[in-house]
Scaffold this active site. Sequence first.
Site, PDB file in Angstrom:
ATOM      1  N   HIS B  19       0.792  -1.131  -0.084  1.00 35.28           N
ATOM      2  CA  HIS B  19      -0.058   0.053  -0.009  1.00 35.28           C
ATOM      3  C   HIS B  19       0.837   1.222  -0.081  1.00 35.28           C
ATOM      4  O   HIS B  19       1.771   1.485   1.005  1.00 35.28           O
ATOM      5  CB  HIS B  19      -0.825   0.212   1.248  1.00 35.28           C
ATOM      6  CG  HIS B  19      -2.183  -1.105   1.317  1.00 35.28           C
ATOM      7  ND1 HIS B  19      -2.226  -1.762   2.422  1.00 35.28           N
ATOM      8  CD2 HIS B  19      -2.734  -1.592   0.311  1.00 35.28           C
ATOM      9  CE1 HIS B  19      -3.249  -2.886   1.861  1.00 35.28           C
ATOM     10  NE2 HIS B  19      -3.449  -2.790   0.707  1.00 35.28           N
ATOM     11  N   GLU B  22       1.840   3.629   2.975  1.00 32.32           N
ATOM     12  CA  GLU B  22       2.069   3.126   4.422  1.00 32.32           C
ATOM     13  C   GLU B  22       3.414   3.014   4.127  1.00 32.32           C
ATOM     14  O   GLU B  22       4.119   2.249   3.798  1.00 32.32           O
ATOM     15  CB  GLU B  22       1.492   1.719   4.691  1.00 32.32           C
ATOM     16  CG  GLU B  22      -0.181   1.616   4.516  1.00 32.32           C
ATOM     17  CD  GLU B  22      -0.825   0.323   4.663  1.00 32.32           C
ATOM     18  OE1 GLU B  22      -0.033  -0.642   5.003  1.00 32.32           O
ATOM     19  OE2 GLU B  22      -2.070   0.511   4.502  1.00 32.32           O
ATOM     20  N   HIS B 116       2.922  -3.510   6.440  1.00 30.32           N
ATOM     21  CA  HIS B 116       2.110  -2.618   6.576  1.00 30.32           C
ATOM     22  C   HIS B 116       2.015  -1.633   7.877  1.00 30.32           C
ATOM     23  O   HIS B 116       2.305  -2.064   8.579  1.00 30.32           O
ATOM     24  CB  HIS B 116       0.758  -3.195   6.496  1.00 30.32           C
ATOM     25  CG  HIS B 116       0.577  -4.086   4.986  1.00 30.32           C
ATOM     26  ND1 HIS B 116      -0.104  -3.540   4.073  1.00 30.32           N
ATOM     27  CD2 HIS B 116       1.069  -5.237   4.454  1.00 30.32           C
ATOM     28  CE1 HIS B 116      -0.375  -4.208   3.018  1.00 30.32           C
ATOM     29  NE2 HIS B 116       0.389  -5.344   3.366  1.00 30.32           N
ATOM     30  N   GLU B 153       2.531  -0.504  23.773  1.00 27.75           N
ATOM     31  CA  GLU B 153       1.663   0.045  23.024  1.00 27.75           C
ATOM     32  C   GLU B 153       2.195   1.099  22.267  1.00 27.75           C
ATOM     33  O   GLU B 153       2.412   2.213  22.944  1.00 27.75           O
ATOM     34  CB  GLU B 153       0.286   0.393  23.683  1.00 27.75           C
ATOM     35  CG  GLU B 153      -0.419  -0.684  23.983  1.00 27.75           C
ATOM     36  CD  GLU B 153      -2.146  -0.265  23.989  1.00 27.75           C
ATOM     37  OE1 GLU B 153      -2.329   0.950  23.973  1.00 27.75           O
ATOM     38  OE2 GLU B 153      -2.889  -1.216  24.298  1.00 27.75           O
TER      39      GLU B 153
END
EC number: 3.5.1.114
Lengths: 289, 289
Positions: B19, B22, B116, B153
Site C-alpha cells: 500500500h 504506508e 504494512h 503499546e
Amino acid sequence: MALVFLPALARMAVCGGTHGNELSGVYVVQEMERQWKEKGECAWPIPVTTVLSNPRAVKECRRYIEKDMNRCFNRATLSSPITDSSPYEVRRAHELNNLLGPKGSTDAIDLICDLHNTTANMGLTLIHYTTSDWVTLHICKYLQMTCVSVAIEVGPQPHGVVRADIYTIMKEAVDLTIDWIHKFSSGMVFEGGDVEAFRFIKSVDYPRDPETRTLTAAIHPQLQDRDFCLLKRGDPLFLSFSGETVKYEEEEPLHPFFINEAAYYEKEIAFHLGKKMMLTIPSVQVQKD
Amino acid sequence: MALVFLPALARMAVCGGTHGNELSGVYVVQEMERQWKEKGECAWPIPVTTVLSNPRAVKECRRYIEKDMNRCFNRATLSSPITDSSPYEVRRAHELNNLLGPKGSTDAIDLICDLHNTTANMGLTLIHYTTSDWVTLHICKYLQMTCVSVAIEVGPQPHGVVRADIYTIMKEAVDLTIDWIHKFSSGMVFEGGDVEAFRFIKSVDYPRDPETRTLTAAIHPQLQDRDFCLLKRGDPLFLSFSGETVKYEEEEPLHPFFINEAAYYEKEIAFHLGKKMMLTIPSVQVQKD
C-alpha cells in the site's frame, strides 16, 4: 486600555472539506446542516452559511483533485477568467468567491471559519495572517479562556480518519466562535489584553538523498509530537533510517510546529519554526449605527 | 513435547509499499537496499530479496492506483491472462508472482514478509491466515520473547507519514525474523509452547445515513486506541456527531482491532471483532538432507 469600536459582523461562514481528507471539518459542516434542517433559523443566534468547500476531493477522500485549494484564493487566481484547462479547484474557488465574496468587496461575508486537520500534534491551533485583526485575535483569546480543551494536548489525527475527540474540540471551537460574534453583535465589550502567538520564521525540510530526493531520515522520536515546545541548539531533529541523529545547530532557540504533517512531504517541509510572541490587543465593542 | 522436522527456508523476501501510503515498509526496504549496496552478501546471514511492491502508488503516496493490491494475489487473478484493461495492480501482481513465485510451486520463495501500517493503535501485529503454520507461529513467538517493543503499546501512524518509533519497531521485527530463519537453518531447536492470538469473528460498520451512506458517528473516545482490549455488553462503541452514544449490545465479550483504520472507511469497516485464543505449537527443527 483603549476601547476600539469595530463594524458589526452580520454574516459568517463555516467551511469544511477544503482539504478532502481532513474529515473533522466535513462532519462539523454535516452536523450543522442537520441542525439547520431540524431547527431552521433557531439553530444559531446569528446567520451562518455552511459550505463543503471541495466536494469532489471529499468524495475521493484526497487532499485535492488537481490543485491545493488553499492556493486558489489569491486575487490573481480569482480575477483570471476560467478556461477549459482551469483545474477543478480553481473553478470551485470562483464559485465560492461568488457565494461568499467577492473577496475584498463590501458584499463579502464578514468572517470565514475554515476548518482543517493536521497529523501534527498541534491541538487546537488558530492561524492568522496578520497581527492586527482585532476580531480574530479576540476570538482566539475567547477560545483560550473558555475552551478547556485548548490547553490540553490532544492527539494528532491521521488524514482520512475522524476521531471523536478531535471532532468534539473543533465543534466546540466553532460553537464558541458563533457565541463570541453573537455577544459582540449584541453590544458586549470584550476586554483587551495579551494573546500568546507564534510568528512563522522559516521551514525546515527532511534530509534527502541528493539524487532521488527520497527521505533518508524521519523526525526524531524526541521531536515527534512536541509541537510548540522550545527547540534549543543540540536538540535532536531527525533520526536517519540507518540510526544517526541530526541535531539542531542554530544559535537561536525557536518553536517548531506542523511537525510531520503528511501533506507537507510533497512541499518539502518537515516542520515550521516560529518565534513566540505576545500580542497586546485593545478592548473592542461594536460600532453603533 | 513432540519435535517436528520442517523443510529448510532457503530464501525469504521483504516487501514494502504494497500500500503506497504506508511508509514504514517503504523506508525499511530502502534501508535494506542501502545495506545491500554497502555490504553485499554480508548484509544478512541468509539470502533476502527486497521488493517495493507498488512503486506507482508509492510515488503518488496513495494506497493503490486502480485496485487494492492485497486483493490481487488470489489464484484466479494470478492465473487469468493480462489484457489491455487489466488494472495496474493486477499487472504488477503478475510481475511479482514471476519474481517470487509462481505461488504454490516448488520454485516459490519460502517466506514473504509483507510490511504494512495502520492508523489503528495495534502496536506490532502479525497477521496469519492459518493456525497450523509452525514457522510463522514460531517467528511470532520469537518476536514476542525477544522484541521488547511488542509488549509496548506504540502510537498509530497516519498514512502518508513515517514515524521514527514505528519505523524502528518494524525494522527490528524484520531483523529478528531474518535472525530466526538463520538460526533455524543452522539447526537450532526451537521449543514449542503457547502463542496468544486473536481469531477474526466479524466486522462492524459505522452508523451511516441510510440514504447518503455518510457516517453519522465516529468511534467513541472510550473505544478509540483500545485495540485488543476486551469489549463487554454496554461498553460504548460510537459517539454520534450530535452527541449520542451507541453501545455494544451483544452478550459475548470480544476483542476489537483495526479500530478506526483510514483505509477501511470505504470497505465499511469501523473495526473487526476477534476472539482471544491460545495456540499450542510443537518444537521445531530443520530437516536434515
